[in-house]
Scaffold this motif. Structure first.
Motif, PDB file in Angstrom:
ATOM      1  N   CYS A  15      23.042   8.517   0.534  1.00 34.80           N
ATOM      2  CA  CYS A  15      22.781   9.630  -0.116  1.00 34.80           C
ATOM      3  C   CYS A  15      23.577  10.782   0.890  1.00 34.80           C
ATOM      4  O   CYS A  15      23.950  10.490   1.914  1.00 34.80           O
ATOM      5  CB  CYS A  15      21.332  10.080  -0.150  1.00 34.80           C
ATOM      6  N   CYS A  42      14.126  16.654   9.606  1.00 37.25           N
ATOM      7  CA  CYS A  42      12.750  16.647   8.711  1.00 37.25           C
ATOM      8  C   CYS A  42      11.816  17.564   8.899  1.00 37.25           C
ATOM      9  O   CYS A  42      11.868  17.703  10.169  1.00 37.25           O
ATOM     10  CB  CYS A  42      12.505  15.126   8.663  1.00 37.25           C
ATOM     11  N   CYS A  78       5.871  14.304   1.093  1.00 37.48           N
ATOM     12  CA  CYS A  78       7.304  13.869   0.554  1.00 37.48           C
ATOM     13  C   CYS A  78       7.123  12.562  -0.191  1.00 37.48           C
ATOM     14  O   CYS A  78       6.139  11.888  -0.055  1.00 37.48           O
ATOM     15  CB  CYS A  78       7.732  13.577   2.061  1.00 37.48           C
ATOM     16  N   CYS A 122      11.297  20.531   0.368  1.00 31.75           N
ATOM     17  CA  CYS A 122      11.327  20.770   1.912  1.00 31.75           C
ATOM     18  C   CYS A 122      11.921  22.046   2.320  1.00 31.75           C
ATOM     19  O   CYS A 122      11.613  22.662   3.243  1.00 31.75           O
ATOM     20  CB  CYS A 122      11.607  19.428   2.678  1.00 31.75           C
ATOM     21  N   LYS A 146      17.668   7.013   6.203  1.00 35.79           N
ATOM     22  CA  LYS A 146      17.540   7.702   7.470  1.00 35.79           C
ATOM     23  C   LYS A 146      17.351   6.970   8.713  1.00 35.79           C
ATOM     24  O   LYS A 146      17.985   6.930   9.441  1.00 35.79           O
ATOM     25  CB  LYS A 146      16.619   8.846   7.093  1.00 35.79           C
ATOM     26  N   CYS A 178      19.288   8.571  -3.611  1.00 32.73           N
ATOM     27  CA  CYS A 178      17.823   8.732  -3.166  1.00 32.73           C
ATOM     28  C   CYS A 178      16.755   8.169  -3.852  1.00 32.73           C
ATOM     29  O   CYS A 178      16.372   8.544  -4.741  1.00 32.73           O
ATOM     30  CB  CYS A 178      17.603  10.181  -3.077  1.00 32.73           C
ATOM     31  N   TYR A 209      13.098   9.992  -4.205  1.00 36.38           N
ATOM     32  CA  TYR A 209      12.765  11.026  -5.054  1.00 36.38           C
ATOM     33  C   TYR A 209      13.244  10.558  -6.478  1.00 36.38           C
ATOM     34  O   TYR A 209      12.757  11.077  -7.410  1.00 36.38           O
ATOM     35  CB  TYR A 209      13.678  12.311  -4.728  1.00 36.38           C
ATOM     36  N   ILE A 262      22.599  12.229   4.165  1.00 38.03           N
ATOM     37  CA  ILE A 262      22.737  11.510   5.176  1.00 38.03           C
ATOM     38  C   ILE A 262      24.246  11.202   5.653  1.00 38.03           C
ATOM     39  O   ILE A 262      24.828  11.539   6.951  1.00 38.03           O
ATOM     40  CB  ILE A 262      22.238   9.816   5.270  1.00 38.03           C
ATOM     41  N   THR A 278      11.091   8.202   7.813  1.00 37.91           N
ATOM     42  CA  THR A 278      10.978   8.535   6.301  1.00 37.91           C
ATOM     43  C   THR A 278      11.599   7.673   5.435  1.00 37.91           C
ATOM     44  O   THR A 278      10.964   6.465   5.064  1.00 37.91           O
ATOM     45  CB  THR A 278      11.246   9.919   6.142  1.00 37.91           C
ATOM     46  N   CYS A 279      12.627   7.807   4.989  1.00 33.03           N
ATOM     47  CA  CYS A 279      13.338   6.844   3.993  1.00 33.03           C
ATOM     48  C   CYS A 279      14.273   6.087   4.636  1.00 33.03           C
ATOM     49  O   CYS A 279      14.456   6.110   6.014  1.00 33.03           O
ATOM     50  CB  CYS A 279      14.218   7.741   2.888  1.00 33.03           C
ATOM     51  N   CYS A 318      14.758  16.917  -4.094  1.00 36.40           N
ATOM     52  CA  CYS A 318      15.107  16.654  -2.892  1.00 36.40           C
ATOM     53  C   CYS A 318      15.595  17.852  -2.177  1.00 36.40           C
ATOM     54  O   CYS A 318      15.793  18.970  -2.617  1.00 36.40           O
ATOM     55  CB  CYS A 318      16.682  15.835  -2.806  1.00 36.40           C
ATOM     56  N   PRO A 319      15.499  18.072  -0.647  1.00 37.49           N
ATOM     57  CA  PRO A 319      15.961  19.300  -0.065  1.00 37.49           C
ATOM     58  C   PRO A 319      17.135  19.701  -0.233  1.00 37.49           C
ATOM     59  O   PRO A 319      18.192  18.833  -0.424  1.00 37.49           O
ATOM     60  CB  PRO A 319      15.652  18.845   1.402  1.00 37.49           C
TER      61      PRO A 319
HETATM   62  S1  BJ8 Z   1       9.683  15.305   4.431  1.00 36.10           S
HETATM   63  S2  BJ8 Z   1      12.021  15.124   1.500  1.00 36.10           S
HETATM   64  S3  BJ8 Z   1      12.858  16.305   4.978  1.00 36.10           S
HETATM   65  S4  BJ8 Z   1      12.164  13.026   4.653  1.00 36.10           S
HETATM   66  S5  BJ8 Z   1      17.718  12.672   0.208  1.00 36.10           S
HETATM   67  S6  BJ8 Z   1      17.773  11.300   3.399  1.00 36.10           S
HETATM   68  S7  BJ8 Z   1      14.794  11.193   1.445  1.00 36.10           S
HETATM   69  S8  BJ8 Z   1      17.688   9.204   0.683  1.00 36.10           S
HETATM   70  S9  BJ8 Z   1      15.488  14.411   3.127  1.00 36.10           S
HETATM   71 FE1  BJ8 Z   1      13.341  14.654   3.581  1.00 36.10          FE
HETATM   72 FE2  BJ8 Z   1      11.534  14.935   5.632  1.00 36.10          FE
HETATM   73 FE3  BJ8 Z   1      10.898  13.909   3.021  1.00 36.10          FE
HETATM   74 FE4  BJ8 Z   1      11.418  16.411   3.250  1.00 36.10          FE
HETATM   75 FE5  BJ8 Z   1      16.484  10.109   2.261  1.00 36.10          FE
HETATM   76 FE6  BJ8 Z   1      16.188  10.887  -0.165  1.00 36.10          FE
HETATM   77 FE7  BJ8 Z   1      18.462  11.117   1.383  1.00 36.10          FE
HETATM   78 FE8  BJ8 Z   1      16.202  12.411   2.051  1.00 36.10          FE
END
Ligand code: BJ8
Length: 427
Positions: free
Chosen positions: A115, A77, A343, A310, A148, A376, A379, A118, A144-145, A284-285
């Protein structure tokens, strides 16, 4: 490449037959999507080379560095302040995986409806397919989410794992928490590397990573040109490679490429005919080798001129302030810079909406394609507010939820072609 690096891959305990098969598929995929493009820049040869050597030469470099005592740290991330790792003479590599791998094994430990991102990183590890994972002395996750966050608990049974707590809001108390988390990371990295982080080495690391961001932003800016000088696929690839390559070498290569792009812009030479529909990709990235949607878009008569993601602008837009007089000041500068990340894991996250609109206007886009991975929630749910905001600005939007499989490619193409057709100037 296979024979040259086989011994190294065996030492890393990769599943050699499965890894050979992966490289073969990847090579073909890359050839179809990238090498068939017309009028590519000379500077892309370096990127083609890096891709062809992604599991070879770069891994060899990491192994050589490890033999000299340096530590390799993997991240998922852009919240992880990589400057801390580089300051302690560590090497930071991005681990996000963008392909389906080992899903049968993954689904034994994670729900099916997780997702793709992951599932992919867990799958690459469980199937012993990724030499980057096998080179890591430490893997840093983040809260974060929820997907993850919970996956890391299980993943920590397979890799040496450290998790940073990322706040979910941006109040003063959250800033304090984030500052303390950066200091906690600093202590962990010092312990791992046996090196103290001080003002000088942190400042050097900040400058090095700022320079990489500046080069990537310079590349972005050039895409504002009426004659678009580079395809969205190539720009995405450059951003993807920035997570793996040596930062100094990469920065100088991107700057060389930008010199070439500037020349193209001056000559009014585009990669697509003038008037081609300009699209922003937002969401999403897209981790390497997730090139599906940009390929679909650019083979449907449009060109991607901006990535609100990202693996794109969110990672390169903001710099860390360098004019600080002491270590504390530099830590504050890191806190400030990373707190600007918009994010979808944050609530509220109004600044992201403002950024999307501002960039859509600055890059002269005809429409936005909002991309979220299936399952996800951050997003996908935030997509509602993005839609409403863009509607109020009169900017057309297409929302796409997908994953890493190729099964929906025909359906995506139909939807994207209809969107591009709608945006095309009528004769
Ligand atoms: S700052 S976008 S790199 S967390 S796509 S794993 S959010 S369920 S990647 Fe991310 Fe850091 Fe945020 Fe950027 Fe979860 Fe969504 Fe899957 Fe995601």
């Amino acid at each position: 490449m296979e024979s040259q690096y086989k011994e190294m891959w065996e030492r890393l305990n990769l599943d050699i037959p499965a890894h050979d098969a992966l490289l073969e598929v990847l090579g073909k995929f890359y050839g179809d999507i990238y090498l068939t493009q017309q009028g590519r820049l000379k500077g892309m040869e370096y990127l083609d080379f890096v891709i062809s050597e992604i599991h070879g030469l770069r891994i060899k470099e990491l192994q050589e560095a490890k033999a000299k005592g340096r530590k390799v740290v993997g991240t998922f991330c852009i919240f992880v302040p990589e400057e801390i790792v580089w300051a302690a003479d560590g090497i930071c590599v991005g681990l996000c995986a963008g392909a389906e791998a080992g899903y049968d094994k993954v689904e034994e430990i994670l729900p099916r409806n997780t997702c793709a991102l992951i599932k992919s990183f867990v799958g690459f590890k469980l199937s012993k397919l990724c030499p980057f994972f096998e080179s890591c002395d430490l893997v840093i996750g983040e809260t974060t989410c929820d997907g993850k966050k919970k996956a890391y608990e299980i993943f920590g049974e397979y890799v040496p794992m450290y998790v940073m707590e990322v706040p979910q809001m941006k109040w003063d108390a959250d800033r304090e928490l984030w500052r303390s988390e950066i200091l906690r990371l600093k202590a962990r990295i010092e312990e791992l590397t046996g090196r103290k982080i001080d003002y000088q080495n942190l400042l050097s690391a900040i400058k090095m990573i700022n320079n990489r961001r500046k080069a990537l932003w310079r590349l972005n800016e050039l895409r504002k040109a009426v004659f678009v000088p580079i395809s969205g696929r190539d720009a995405l690839l450059i951003n993807q490679i920035s997570f793996y390559d040596d930062p100094m070498r990469f920065t100088s290569k991107v700057n060389e490429l930008c010199d070439e792009l500037e020349e193209r812009v001056r000559r009014k030479e585009g990669v697509v005919p003038n008037g081609t529909v300009r699209v922003m990709l937002s969401g999403c990235p897209m981790a390497i080798p997730n090139w599906k949607l940009p390929y679909v878009i650019e083979s449907s008569g449009a060109v991607v001129v901006f990535e609100e993601s990202c693996v794109g602008s969110r990672n390169t837009r903001d710099l860390v302030e360098e004019d600080k007089k002491d270590l504390d000041g530099l830590i504050d500068a890191l806190v400030d810079r990373y707190s600007k990340i918009d994010c979808a894991c944050f609530t509220p996250n109004e600044e992201r909406l403002e950024h999307i609109v501002a960039h859509a206007k600055a890059y002269g886009v005809d429409g936005v394609i909002y991309y979220h991975l299936n399952f996800c929630q951050p997003y996908e749910i935030e997509g509602f507010k993005v839609k409403r905001k863009l509607e109020s600005e009169g900017i057309p939007l297409l929302t796409i939820g997908t994953d890493y499989s190729m099964e929906d490619i025909g359906q995506l193409k139909t939807r994207v072609e209809a969107f591009v057709e709608m945006l095309s100037p009528k004769a």
